[in-house]
Structure formats: structure tokens, C-alpha cells
Design a protein around this motif. Structure first.
Motif, PDB file in Angstrom:
ATOM      1  N   LYS A  59       0.834  -1.204   0.000  1.00 27.73           N
ATOM      2  CA  LYS A  59       0.000   0.000   0.000  1.00 27.73           C
ATOM      3  C   LYS A  59       0.865   1.249   0.000  1.00 27.73           C
ATOM      4  N   THR A  60       0.371   2.258  -0.671  1.00 28.09           N
ATOM      5  CA  THR A  60       1.009   3.561  -0.615  1.00 28.09           C
ATOM      6  C   THR A  60      -0.075   4.618  -0.751  1.00 28.09           C
ATOM      7  N   GLU A  61       0.146   5.736  -0.092  1.00 25.36           N
ATOM      8  CA  GLU A  61      -0.798   6.840  -0.256  1.00 25.36           C
ATOM      9  C   GLU A  61      -0.324   7.676  -1.442  1.00 25.36           C
ATOM     10  N   PRO A  62      -1.161   7.772  -2.466  1.00 23.25           N
ATOM     11  CA  PRO A  62      -0.720   8.467  -3.681  1.00 23.25           C
ATOM     12  C   PRO A  62      -0.354   9.937  -3.457  1.00 23.25           C
ATOM     13  N   SER A  85       2.942   7.889  -5.447  1.00 20.32           N
ATOM     14  CA  SER A  85       1.948   7.220  -6.299  1.00 20.32           C
ATOM     15  C   SER A  85       2.629   6.351  -7.360  1.00 20.32           C
ATOM     16  N   HIS A 117      -3.162   1.913  -4.009  1.00 22.90           N
ATOM     17  CA  HIS A 117      -3.327   3.280  -3.505  1.00 22.90           C
ATOM     18  C   HIS A 117      -4.345   3.297  -2.370  1.00 22.90           C
ATOM     19  N   ALA A 137      -7.175   7.045  -1.093  1.00 22.89           N
ATOM     20  CA  ALA A 137      -7.270   7.638  -2.419  1.00 22.89           C
ATOM     21  C   ALA A 137      -8.720   7.598  -2.877  1.00 22.89           C
ATOM     22  N   ALA A 163      -3.259   0.130  -8.489  1.00 24.40           N
ATOM     23  CA  ALA A 163      -2.944   1.104  -9.529  1.00 24.40           C
ATOM     24  C   ALA A 163      -1.962   0.579 -10.573  1.00 24.40           C
TER      25      ALA A 163
END
Length: 150
Positions: free
Chosen positions: A7-10, A14, A52, A55, A61
Motif C-alpha cells: 500500500k502507498t498513499e498516492p 503514487s 493506492h 485515495a 494502480a
DNA sequence: GCCAACGTTGGC
DNA sequence: GCCAACGTTGGC
């Protein structure tokens, strides 16, 4: 070869950032379970669904690949970093990371809502209630089904 | 902005 | 070792 979801926060980092940078150290993971996956189990060539979170909409993504196996997260040593952790000394680093290389970006994000509606993906960890883990293993069949949808 | 779920911290 | 308090995650 294994499959993962990260997981990553865009707003922070991103799939587009990964695409333009080509590779990135996956810094800032401060959870032991996720750290252990990176330190012990993620191998060069493993494929990674880039997700993402926080988001609109949240979802998968694109895809990355592990390009470097575990090494110390040096951001833990940088007092100016928000990932600074005085309990992770250089002699005995507590936090590790892997390097991820961009592989592809989906033309359209595969949203969490769509994942939830899809038969066959029900037991993916990401779809489990209350799952907050930022790195989770993904079964081959789930990975392939997801790739087949995009 | 709300809040459920979960992880971590620290007093005892 | 227990567990209450607190902090974070992340969907909605």
C-alpha cells in the motif's frame, strides 16, 4: 517466485511517481509484520501489486517488481526525516526496506469496490475487514486474476 | 470528519 | 504479563 501487495498513499508516493523514478526504496514501513516480509521473504523478481490507499478511489494502480532485497532503512537514522527512529541505531538497524522497480501502470485503477465485487478474490487479505497491514502476500491465482482484469 | 480495527506504550 | 490509554490506518 512470490506475489505481494504494497500500500502507498498516492498523495505521498503514487504509481506515477514510481513510473517517473523507475525505482524506489520502500521507506517508512514501521510495522514489524510488514518489516519481516521485506526482510525475510521478499526476493528479487517477486511481483508486487501497487495499491493506492487513502485515495479516490482506493485500489490497485499497477505493478512493480522487487529489484533489490532487504537493506537497512536509512531514513530511520535521519533526524530530519519523518521516519526517524532513535530506537533503530546504525549498528543494529531495526527497520529494513526493499527496492521496487516500476513494471506497469493500469490504464484504469482497479478499485477496491471492484475487487470486492469480484468472485474468487473474497479471501484476499486486503479485503478482510480490519486489515491494516501495509504489505501482504498475495496468492498466485489472485495475482493472475487481477492482472487478467486489466 | 467519523470511527472501527488494530498496534504500541507504559504503569502496575 | 496484563490491560487501559493512546496513536494510526484507511474506508466511507
Amino acid at each position: 517466485m512470490r506475489y505481494w501487495l504494497m500500500k502507498t498513499e498516492p498523495d505521498v508516493f503514487s504509481i506515477d511517481d514510481l513510473k517517473s523514478q523507475k525505482t524506489t526504496p520502500w521507506e517508512g514501513v514501521r510495522n514489524y509484520q510488514a518489516r519481516n516480509f521485506m526482510r525475510d521473504e521478499m526476493k528479487k523478481g517477486d511481483l508486487v501489486l501497487i495499491y493506492h490507499s487513502n485515495a479516490k478511489p482506493p485500489g490497485v494502480a499497477g505493478v512493480g517488481v522487487v529489484s533489490k532485497e532487504a537493506f537497512p532503512d536509512h531514513f530511520a537514522w535521519d533526524k530530519k526525516s519523518k521516519y526517524y527512529d532513535p530506537k533503530s541505531p546504525k549498528e543494529n538497524p531495526r527497520w529494513m526496506m526493499v527496492e521496487i522497480r516500476f513494471k506497469k501502470k493500469f490504464k484504469e485503477i482497479l478499485s477496491l469496490a471492484e475487487l470486492k465485487e469480484t468472485k474468487g478474490l473474497e479471501d484476499m487479505l486486503i479485503l478482510r475487514k480490519g486489515n491494516r497491514l501495509s504489505i501482504t502476500p498475495v496468492e498466485k491465482k489472485h495475482y493472475e486474476q487481477i492482472i487478467g482484469m486489466r
